[in-house]
Design an enzyme around this catalytic site. Structure first.
Site, PDB file in Angstrom:
ATOM      1  N   ASP A  37       0.992  -0.859   0.060  1.00  0.00           N
ATOM      2  CA  ASP A  37       0.080  -0.164  -0.028  1.00  0.00           C
ATOM      3  C   ASP A  37       1.092   1.062   0.301  1.00  0.00           C
ATOM      4  O   ASP A  37       0.576   2.326  -0.433  1.00  0.00           O
ATOM      5  CB  ASP A  37      -0.694   0.092   1.751  1.00  0.00           C
ATOM      6  CG  ASP A  37      -1.764  -0.803   1.106  1.00  0.00           C
ATOM      7  OD1 ASP A  37      -2.596  -0.781   1.917  1.00  0.00           O
ATOM      8  OD2 ASP A  37      -2.092  -1.957   0.191  1.00  0.00           O
ATOM      9  N   TYR A  40       2.375   2.542  -3.568  1.00  0.00           N
ATOM     10  CA  TYR A  40       0.829   2.215  -4.151  1.00  0.00           C
ATOM     11  C   TYR A  40       0.538   3.984  -3.687  1.00  0.00           C
ATOM     12  O   TYR A  40       0.622   5.139  -4.755  1.00  0.00           O
ATOM     13  CB  TYR A  40      -0.105   1.752  -3.696  1.00  0.00           C
ATOM     14  CG  TYR A  40      -1.669   2.291  -4.821  1.00  0.00           C
ATOM     15  CD1 TYR A  40      -2.556   2.817  -4.350  1.00  0.00           C
ATOM     16  CD2 TYR A  40      -1.299   1.687  -5.795  1.00  0.00           C
ATOM     17  CE1 TYR A  40      -3.649   3.820  -4.731  1.00  0.00           C
ATOM     18  CE2 TYR A  40      -3.074   1.548  -6.572  1.00  0.00           C
ATOM     19  CZ  TYR A  40      -4.017   2.350  -5.880  1.00  0.00           C
ATOM     20  OH  TYR A  40      -4.820   3.553  -6.851  1.00  0.00           O
ATOM     21  N   GLU A 118     -10.258   7.816  14.513  1.00  0.00           N
ATOM     22  CA  GLU A 118     -11.117   6.430  14.493  1.00  0.00           C
ATOM     23  C   GLU A 118      -9.477   5.689  14.165  1.00  0.00           C
ATOM     24  O   GLU A 118      -8.866   6.272  13.272  1.00  0.00           O
ATOM     25  CB  GLU A 118     -12.194   6.740  13.487  1.00  0.00           C
ATOM     26  CG  GLU A 118     -13.146   7.191  13.979  1.00  0.00           C
ATOM     27  CD  GLU A 118     -14.277   7.122  12.740  1.00  0.00           C
ATOM     28  OE1 GLU A 118     -13.971   6.312  12.019  1.00  0.00           O
ATOM     29  OE2 GLU A 118     -14.957   7.847  12.499  1.00  0.00           O
ATOM     30  N   LYS A 120      -7.669   3.755  11.679  1.00  0.00           N
ATOM     31  CA  LYS A 120      -7.927   3.309   9.966  1.00  0.00           C
ATOM     32  C   LYS A 120      -7.790   1.864  10.246  1.00  0.00           C
ATOM     33  O   LYS A 120      -7.373   1.149  10.365  1.00  0.00           O
ATOM     34  CB  LYS A 120      -7.410   3.777   9.280  1.00  0.00           C
ATOM     35  CG  LYS A 120      -7.505   3.845   7.556  1.00  0.00           C
ATOM     36  CD  LYS A 120      -6.966   4.668   6.893  1.00  0.00           C
ATOM     37  CE  LYS A 120      -7.189   4.500   5.470  1.00  0.00           C
ATOM     38  NZ  LYS A 120      -7.669   3.832   4.461  1.00  0.00           N
ATOM     39  N   ASP A 122      -7.811  -2.072   8.216  1.00  0.00           N
ATOM     40  CA  ASP A 122      -7.388  -2.235   7.169  1.00  0.00           C
ATOM     41  C   ASP A 122      -7.881  -3.413   6.896  1.00  0.00           C
ATOM     42  O   ASP A 122      -7.897  -4.370   6.713  1.00  0.00           O
ATOM     43  CB  ASP A 122      -5.496  -2.880   7.184  1.00  0.00           C
ATOM     44  CG  ASP A 122      -5.180  -2.801   6.214  1.00  0.00           C
ATOM     45  OD1 ASP A 122      -5.385  -2.437   4.941  1.00  0.00           O
ATOM     46  OD2 ASP A 122      -3.662  -3.267   5.789  1.00  0.00           O
ATOM     47  N   TYR A 233     -17.895   2.663  10.272  1.00  0.00           N
ATOM     48  CA  TYR A 233     -17.919   4.098  10.003  1.00  0.00           C
ATOM     49  C   TYR A 233     -18.980   5.028  10.020  1.00  0.00           C
ATOM     50  O   TYR A 233     -18.197   6.881   9.836  1.00  0.00           O
ATOM     51  CB  TYR A 233     -16.125   4.488  10.210  1.00  0.00           C
ATOM     52  CG  TYR A 233     -15.749   4.215   8.574  1.00  0.00           C
ATOM     53  CD1 TYR A 233     -16.662   4.628   7.693  1.00  0.00           C
ATOM     54  CD2 TYR A 233     -15.450   2.750   8.382  1.00  0.00           C
ATOM     55  CE1 TYR A 233     -16.598   4.672   6.171  1.00  0.00           C
ATOM     56  CE2 TYR A 233     -15.336   2.258   7.147  1.00  0.00           C
ATOM     57  CZ  TYR A 233     -15.514   3.174   5.989  1.00  0.00           C
ATOM     58  OH  TYR A 233     -15.385   2.757   4.697  1.00  0.00           O
ATOM     59  N   LYS A 321      -1.791   7.681   7.755  1.00  0.00           N
ATOM     60  CA  LYS A 321      -1.083   6.638   7.925  1.00  0.00           C
ATOM     61  C   LYS A 321       0.119   6.330   8.495  1.00  0.00           C
ATOM     62  O   LYS A 321       1.383   7.137   9.384  1.00  0.00           O
ATOM     63  CB  LYS A 321      -0.680   5.896   6.252  1.00  0.00           C
ATOM     64  CG  LYS A 321      -1.604   6.051   5.368  1.00  0.00           C
ATOM     65  CD  LYS A 321      -2.797   4.803   5.273  1.00  0.00           C
ATOM     66  CE  LYS A 321      -2.948   4.590   4.534  1.00  0.00           C
ATOM     67  NZ  LYS A 321      -2.566   4.111   3.350  1.00  0.00           N
ATOM     68  N   CYS A 415      32.486 -24.612   2.357  1.00  0.00           N
ATOM     69  CA  CYS A 415      32.612 -23.567   3.233  1.00  0.00           C
ATOM     70  C   CYS A 415      32.561 -22.082   2.256  1.00  0.00           C
ATOM     71  O   CYS A 415      33.890 -22.154   1.212  1.00  0.00           O
ATOM     72  CB  CYS A 415      33.474 -23.302   4.519  1.00  0.00           C
ATOM     73  SG  CYS A 415      33.711 -21.358   4.594  1.00  0.00           S
ATOM     74  N   CYS A 418      37.206 -20.654   3.366  1.00  0.00           N
ATOM     75  CA  CYS A 418      38.092 -21.546   3.328  1.00  0.00           C
ATOM     76  C   CYS A 418      38.005 -22.961   2.370  1.00  0.00           C
ATOM     77  O   CYS A 418      39.007 -23.748   2.068  1.00  0.00           O
ATOM     78  CB  CYS A 418      38.132 -22.338   4.757  1.00  0.00           C
ATOM     79  SG  CYS A 418      36.769 -23.334   5.342  1.00  0.00           S
ATOM     80  N   CYS A 433      30.634 -24.662   9.172  1.00  0.00           N
ATOM     81  CA  CYS A 433      32.481 -24.739   8.978  1.00  0.00           C
ATOM     82  C   CYS A 433      32.871 -25.671   9.913  1.00  0.00           C
ATOM     83  O   CYS A 433      32.671 -24.644  10.653  1.00  0.00           O
ATOM     84  CB  CYS A 433      33.166 -23.619   8.224  1.00  0.00           C
ATOM     85  SG  CYS A 433      34.823 -24.003   8.018  1.00  0.00           S
ATOM     86  N   CYS A 438      39.417 -21.929   9.665  1.00  0.00           N
ATOM     87  CA  CYS A 438      38.457 -20.695   8.689  1.00  0.00           C
ATOM     88  C   CYS A 438      38.450 -19.459   9.020  1.00  0.00           C
ATOM     89  O   CYS A 438      38.557 -19.205  10.623  1.00  0.00           O
ATOM     90  CB  CYS A 438      36.563 -21.824   8.694  1.00  0.00           C
ATOM     91  SG  CYS A 438      35.674 -20.446   7.497  1.00  0.00           S
TER      92      CYS A 438
HETATM   93  S1  IVH Z   1     -14.106   7.293   6.443  1.00  0.00           S
HETATM   94  C1  IVH Z   1     -15.330   9.733   3.096  1.00  0.00           C
HETATM   95  N1  IVH Z   1     -12.988   5.982   8.591  1.00  0.00           N
HETATM   96  O1  IVH Z   1     -10.739   3.904   4.700  1.00  0.00           O
HETATM   97  C2  IVH Z   1     -15.161   9.279   4.303  1.00  0.00           C
HETATM   98  N2  IVH Z   1     -12.754   5.102   6.528  1.00  0.00           N
HETATM   99  O2  IVH Z   1      -9.157   5.708   2.356  1.00  0.00           O
HETATM  100  C3  IVH Z   1     -14.770   7.662   3.502  1.00  0.00           C
HETATM  101  N3  IVH Z   1     -11.504   2.875   6.376  1.00  0.00           N
HETATM  102  O3  IVH Z   1     -12.685   3.758   1.667  1.00  0.00           O
HETATM  103  C4  IVH Z   1     -14.538   7.581   4.859  1.00  0.00           C
HETATM  104  N4  IVH Z   1     -11.446   2.606   8.422  1.00  0.00           N
HETATM  105  O4  IVH Z   1     -12.276   1.170   3.170  1.00  0.00           O
HETATM  106  C5  IVH Z   1     -12.834   6.129   6.909  1.00  0.00           C
HETATM  107  N5  IVH Z   1     -12.254   4.911  10.351  1.00  0.00           N
HETATM  108  C6  IVH Z   1     -12.499   4.757   8.657  1.00  0.00           C
HETATM  109  C7  IVH Z   1     -11.803   3.440   8.509  1.00  0.00           C
HETATM  110  C8  IVH Z   1     -12.231   3.825   6.473  1.00  0.00           C
HETATM  111  C9  IVH Z   1     -10.633   2.723   7.231  1.00  0.00           C
HETATM  112  C10 IVH Z   1     -11.167   3.007   5.097  1.00  0.00           C
HETATM  113  C11 IVH Z   1     -12.545   3.089   4.129  1.00  0.00           C
HETATM  114  C12 IVH Z   1     -12.465   3.790   2.539  1.00  0.00           C
HETATM  115  C13 IVH Z   1     -10.603   3.848   2.699  1.00  0.00           C
HETATM  116  C14 IVH Z   1     -10.103   5.267   1.870  1.00  0.00           C
END
Ligand code: IVH
Length: 692
Positions: A37, A40, A118, A120, A122, A233, A321, A415, A418, A433, A438
């Site tokens: 990620d 990316y 909050e 985030k 994954d 969320y 992140k 080895c 040696c 070895c 050596c």
């Molecule tokens: S809010 C407009 N809250 O992150 C607000 N997203 O990069 C949209 N995600 O597609 C998302 N935890 O899949 C929000 N606590 C959280 C999240 C969250 C994970 C993901 C979600 C979203 C992506 C955005």
């Protein structure tokens, strides 16, 4: 000032677009990403920056202009009126503060802006529709505007309410779109992978892929067997209900029976957001699921509405992140290192890559079996991971990136230094070895001998040791004490002054404390603390040379005090010392050292010494090949650690031998560093981590 677009820049943008489209497709459609990620995100950031600087590069089909990829044809498509947006990413506190500045500037308000922050998750983003309180439709995010219909699959998730709970605060709305993240807990993911391996099915690369793969089943009976979970969320369209703030929305969702993350921090200042990030990052590995950062959202809905959205993301939220702990990179070569004890260790030479803020160019491959198990080949693109203080390791190969000329690797039969044949000792996974002469072993042994915890010879660094051994001046430690200034002057880059200094340092080291003398010999299993016990028991070199292993084997016949004094030296260590002293070459070298003027007498007490496990809570698991459990426990205790039985959040590390079982499982789950058997012995022998 507009900048002029050059053909090179245009070509770079085109390349980025193509790459991002391809990675998007692999990630969103195939669930088989080729890059991490973080990588990316970097490509996306670069393209966004280019498009911002050169507006003429912007195109409607640019990956920056849309949220994901089109859905698979086999699923029905769900159109939505309120798109599921993505989030802008931040990687540094500065970027989060800039976000805050932008919010302030945009709103032009005197009021303090409060944020709800909050974790985030994954996982996989989904939208669920409740009509008159009943779940009627569920879809994946897809490209944001259109997703895939997965209602039957979502219904299989136990934590998803099929009918909303009634709440005291508000009536059930006639229409409600809720959004959330479907995920799989790490322990469940591991269990699922273990079963898949048993059945000969390919394992999932990570919990997110496992969740995505499970949701994308055309047969929902398969999804039903997968341990999925969800946190909600946010909302999309709603009829018959409205909210004044994001936190109010979340608490209401919870009241209707929709799960929300328990670690959310409602309505906090931007300063508190910074603290929350740090606190959560350090707690990250204790959570049962994977998170990759925090999401910071302006709490008031009227503010959110005024701020609005850009093409791809809202202006009222940002994803901050965590540094990635896994990265993909090219495995350019495999080198074999020979350590002090002769063990051959394969080491991956990687194209340097930053993993969680640290540049990694090497990663241990442990041993031959490990390479074979993971099918690692030279030229492969591999996923590397760095967790806590543990040495970087290669997690897996990205098979889709394997070039046709990737070369399988064979451990050498001789080895690499040696050229003597190597052996695989019974019950060990390592090749060794066994040629004591050596040069690799001699060099490592001399370096250990001269190190701080041994003879502490200042100025005798790695390069100098290599020259002394290669030129034949030093074959064993004793030779150090017969070096003359003229020998040193014959070495590269050695001036009068350095030669004098080194001769003086060697001379001064001759009155080394006895315990450090014993440690310097590099006897397997004899680290600093065992050396101290031996030195107390045998107050002179002569006494030590008459070492009697019997007393260590028949401890029952000793008095309480004697037993206490020898605690921690069991049969394995005793036999190791015996074998060392039985070797005439070793005895001869010791005698020659004494002839060279080495006079160890006094003891240096270990009180000031920092133990390898100082203040650490350690759990042992599995069978150690070369030490009994009691010995291992005593060794850890001598090094200042405490051994406990169960792995908890407070455990500092797990020492894992063969067949480790559930404790290893639990440690991985909690992100607790795991020390393998070989690394454990190395820590005991030389906590500064000998290069072998
Ligand atoms: S809010 C407009 N809250 O992150 C607000 N997203 O990069 C949209 N995600 O597609 C998302 N935890 O899949 C929000 N606590 C959280 C999240 C969250 C994970 C993901 C979600 C979203 C992506 C955005």
């Amino acid at each position: 000032m507009p900048k002029t677009l050059t053909p090179e820049i245009a070509a770079r943008a085109e390349m980025l677009r193509k790459e991002l489209h391809r990675h998007n497709y692999r990630y969103y459609v195939l669930n088989d990403p080729e890059i991490s990620d973080a990588q990316y995100d970097r490509l996306m950031q670069e393209l966004m920056a280019l498009e911002a600087t050169y507006p003429e590069l912007r195109r409607i089909d640019s990956p920056t202009q849309r949220v994901g990829a089109p859905p698979l044809e086999a699923f029905k498509t769900v159109e939505r009126s309120v798109p599921m947006l993505s989030l802008d990413n931040a990687f540094h506190p500065d970027e989060v503060l800039q976000f805050h500045e932008r919010v302030l500037k945009f709103l032009q308000t005197e009021e303090t802006i409060l944020y709800t922050a909050e974790p985030k998750m994954d996982g996989v983003a989904v939208e669920l529709v409740y009509e008159e309180g009943t779940l009627t439709l569920a879809s994946t995010r897809g490209d944001g505007y259109r997703g895939e219909e997965i209602t039957a699959n979502i219904r299989t998730i136990r934590s998803v309410p099929l009918v909303l709970e009634r709440s005291r605060e508000r009536a059930t709305p006639s229409y409600l779109e809720v959004r959330g993240e479907v995920f799989m807990e790490i322990s469940q993911f591991k269990r699922l992978n273990a079963t898949r391996l048993q059945k000969g099915q390919p394992p999932f690369a990570n919990p997110r892929n496992a969740a995505a793969g499970s949701l994308r089943q055309l047969d929902s009976r398969i999804t039903a067997t997968r341990p999925l979970d969800v946190f909600f969320y946010g909302t999309g369209n709603m009829t018959g209900v409205s909210f004044a703030s994001h936190w109010e929305t979340l608490t209401q969702l919870q009241a209707w029976g929709l799960k929300i993350n328990p670690h959310i921090r409602p309505r906090i200042s931007i300063e508190a957001v910074l603290d929350f990030y740090e606190a959560l990052e350090s707690k990250r590995h204790e959570l049962p699921y994977e998170i990759d950062g925090i999401v910071v959202k302006v709490d008031r809905i009227d503010f959110q509405q005024r701020l609005g959205s850009k093409a791809r993301s809202p202006r009222w939220a940002v994803a901050w992140k965590f540094p990635a702990i896994q990265e993909t990179t090219l495995l350019e070569n495999i080198e074999v290192r020979v350590g002090r004890t002769g063990v051959l260790t394969p080491v991956a030479c990687l194209k340097p890559v930053s993993v969680g803020g640290v540049t990694v160019s090497r990663a241990t491959l442990h041993n031959e079996d490990e390479i074979r198990k993971k099918d690692i080949r030279i030229g492969d693109t591999v996923l590397v991971q760095r967790a806590g203080d543990v040495i970087p390791e290669v997690v897996q190969v990205i098979l889709s990136k394997r070039p046709p000329d990737a070369r399988p690797f064979e451990m050498p039969r001789v080895c690499p230094v040696c050229k003597e044949p190597v052996v695989r000792l019974e019950g060990e996974s390592a090749l060794r070895c066994v040629n004591a002469a050596c040069p690799a072993q001699v060099k490592a042994a001399i370096r250990h001998f001269a190190s701080k915890a041994a003879f502490d010879i200042d100025g005798l660094g790695e390069k100098l040791v290599a020259q002394l051994v290669d030129k034949g001046y030093v074959r064993s430690w004793a030779d150090l004490f017969f070096l003359e200034k003229k020998d040193l002057l014959a070495l590269d880059r050695m001036g009068e002054k350095s030669a004098d200094n080194l001769i003086r340092a060697i001379k001064e080291s001759k009155s080394v404390p006895l315990n450090r003398f014993i440690h310097a010999l590099g006897i397997p299993h004899v680290g600093e603390s065992v050396a101290l016990i031996l030195a107390k028991k045998y107050p002179s070199v002569d006494d030590f040379m008459n070492f009697d292993e019997e007393i260590f084997l028949k401890k029952d016949e000793l008095s309480e005090d004697e037993r206490k004094a020898l605690k921690g030296i069991g049969p394995v260590i005793a036999e190791s010392v015996r074998a060392f002293l039985d070797n005439p070459k070793n005895r001869e070298a010791i005698v020659r050292m004494l002839e060279g003027g080495v006079t160890p007498t006094r003891l240096e007490d270990g009180a000031s010494r920092e133990g390898a496990f100082k203040d650490k809570t350690v759990v042992l698991t599995g069978t150690l090949e070369r030490m009994t459990r009691d010995e291992a426990k005593a060794s850890i205790e001598r090094e200042g650690g405490k051994v406990v039985r169960t792995v908890t959040k407070r455990t500092d590390c797990l020492v894992a031998g063969r067949d480790p079982g559930s404790k290893l499982h639990r440690a991985r789950e909690l992100g607790i560093p795991v020390i393998g058997e070989d690394a454990f012995y190395r820590m005991l022998e030389d906590k500064r981590g000998d290069p072998d």
